[in-house]
Design an enzyme around this catalytic site. Structure first.
Site, PDB file in Angstrom:
ATOM      1  N   PHE A  17       0.754  -1.113   0.045  1.00  0.00           N
ATOM      2  CA  PHE A  17       0.035   0.031  -0.065  1.00  0.00           C
ATOM      3  C   PHE A  17       0.860   1.219  -0.035  1.00  0.00           C
ATOM      4  O   PHE A  17       1.969   1.274   0.571  1.00  0.00           O
ATOM      5  CB  PHE A  17      -0.798   0.114   1.237  1.00  0.00           C
ATOM      6  CG  PHE A  17      -1.958  -0.906   1.404  1.00  0.00           C
ATOM      7  CD1 PHE A  17      -3.337  -0.836   0.856  1.00  0.00           C
ATOM      8  CD2 PHE A  17      -1.391  -2.271   1.923  1.00  0.00           C
ATOM      9  CE1 PHE A  17      -4.026  -1.615   0.863  1.00  0.00           C
ATOM     10  CE2 PHE A  17      -2.571  -3.178   2.078  1.00  0.00           C
ATOM     11  CZ  PHE A  17      -3.745  -2.997   1.814  1.00  0.00           C
ATOM     12  N   ASP A  18       0.359   2.143  -0.722  1.00  0.00           N
ATOM     13  CA  ASP A  18       0.856   3.726  -0.524  1.00  0.00           C
ATOM     14  C   ASP A  18       0.288   4.198   0.672  1.00  0.00           C
ATOM     15  O   ASP A  18      -0.591   3.350   1.536  1.00  0.00           O
ATOM     16  CB  ASP A  18       0.293   4.431  -1.840  1.00  0.00           C
ATOM     17  CG  ASP A  18       0.613   6.036  -1.316  1.00  0.00           C
ATOM     18  OD1 ASP A  18       1.768   6.413  -1.066  1.00  0.00           O
ATOM     19  OD2 ASP A  18      -0.310   6.676  -1.488  1.00  0.00           O
ATOM     20  N   LEU A  19       0.864   5.020   1.259  1.00  0.00           N
ATOM     21  CA  LEU A  19       0.345   5.854   2.721  1.00  0.00           C
ATOM     22  C   LEU A  19      -0.710   6.826   2.714  1.00  0.00           C
ATOM     23  O   LEU A  19      -1.806   6.503   2.812  1.00  0.00           O
ATOM     24  CB  LEU A  19       1.407   5.970   3.613  1.00  0.00           C
ATOM     25  CG  LEU A  19       1.236   6.212   5.043  1.00  0.00           C
ATOM     26  CD1 LEU A  19       0.810   4.915   5.762  1.00  0.00           C
ATOM     27  CD2 LEU A  19       2.384   6.660   5.586  1.00  0.00           C
ATOM     28  N   ASP A  20      -0.180   7.840   2.441  1.00  0.00           N
ATOM     29  CA  ASP A  20      -1.023   9.192   2.314  1.00  0.00           C
ATOM     30  C   ASP A  20      -2.156   9.037   1.089  1.00  0.00           C
ATOM     31  O   ASP A  20      -1.568   8.894   0.072  1.00  0.00           O
ATOM     32  CB  ASP A  20      -0.407  10.440   2.217  1.00  0.00           C
ATOM     33  CG  ASP A  20       0.436  10.854   3.647  1.00  0.00           C
ATOM     34  OD1 ASP A  20       0.086  10.434   4.635  1.00  0.00           O
ATOM     35  OD2 ASP A  20       1.682  11.156   3.337  1.00  0.00           O
TER      36      ASP A  20
ATOM     37  N   VAL B 170      -1.505  -1.018  -4.039  1.00  0.00           N
ATOM     38  CA  VAL B 170      -2.619  -0.040  -3.953  1.00  0.00           C
ATOM     39  C   VAL B 170      -2.305   1.246  -3.823  1.00  0.00           C
ATOM     40  O   VAL B 170      -1.416   1.582  -2.725  1.00  0.00           O
ATOM     41  CB  VAL B 170      -3.409  -0.562  -2.741  1.00  0.00           C
ATOM     42  CG1 VAL B 170      -4.967   0.200  -2.813  1.00  0.00           C
ATOM     43  CG2 VAL B 170      -3.855  -2.070  -2.995  1.00  0.00           C
TER      44      VAL B 170
END
Length: 218
Positions: free
Chosen positions: A13-16, A168
């Site tokens: 996953f990306d974070l922000d 994602v």
């Protein structure tokens, strides 16, 4: 494509904008920094155009002076970090999605353009850290999105071939990096960029809500 999903063993996953809802914090931090140090009154679109890439890269839209970029970084980080802990939160449904994926046996990790220390703090504050097997920030790997290097490194940490991993993300840079790495990509439509912008990058799937990920995988 469903046959490919059956081979997936890890979800990155990306974070922000993907796990954490930090849009307003990032926008406010950018506006304060650019207005204070450069005296510019910019639109939201100008300020957020390169979100998803490292902060220093974002500031190249406003100056190419390395010394000035360092100053902008210092001002941004001071403003952002004093407000971060009070406002950072996980998107609705994200904790449940991560719990279900973990229960189903997937390896989970984060590949972000946010510095490792602050990214880890966000995961800790929101209670998402226990679900993650690894975290890759720009200070962990020399390449940054849209280059695939950091995503490939995440796949390596997951112990899986990129074809067995999903990435994602909510920015076009996320989808570009995931596609170039050879991952299945999911565009997170609940994040900071529009569906039209994300679909231009040809993600494998789009999901309107975090829980839609479970419809694909569990």
């Amino acid at each position: 494509m469903r046959a490919e999903l059956s081979q997936v063993k890890a979800v990155l996953f990306d974070l922000d904008g993907t796990l954490l809802d930090t849009y307003q914090l990032i926008l406010d931090s950018m506006r304060y920094t650019i207005a204070t140090e450069l005296g510019l009154d910019c639109s939201d679109e100008q300020l957020m155009a390169k979100v998803g890439q490292p902060l220093a890269v974002q500031f190249t839209d406003f100056t190419n002076d390395p010394a000035l970029i360092e100053l902008l970084l210092k001002v941004y980080r001071a403003y952002n970090e004093t407000r971060h802990d009070a406002v950072v939160r996980a998107f609705d449904g994200i904790p449940e999605v991560l719990a279900a994926l973990k229960e189903a046996g997937f390896s989970l990790g984060v590949v972000t353009s946010k510095r490792h220390e602050l990214a880890q703090r966000g995961l800790d504050i929101t209670g998402l850290a226990p679900y993650m097997d690894f975290l890759v920030g720009p200070d962990d790997w020399p390449e940054f999105k849209p280059n695939p290097g950091s995503v490939l490194y995440g796949c390596r940490l997951a112990g899986q071939d990129p074809s067995e991993c999903i990435y994602v993300g909510d920015s076009p840079f996320d989808i570009q990096a995931g596609n170039s790495a050879g991952c299945i990509t999911i565009a997170a439509l609940w994040g900071m960029f529009s569906e039209a912008v994300l679909c231009e990058q040809e993600p494998t799937y789009t999901c309107s809500r975090p829980t839609d990920i479970l419809s694909l995988l569990v």
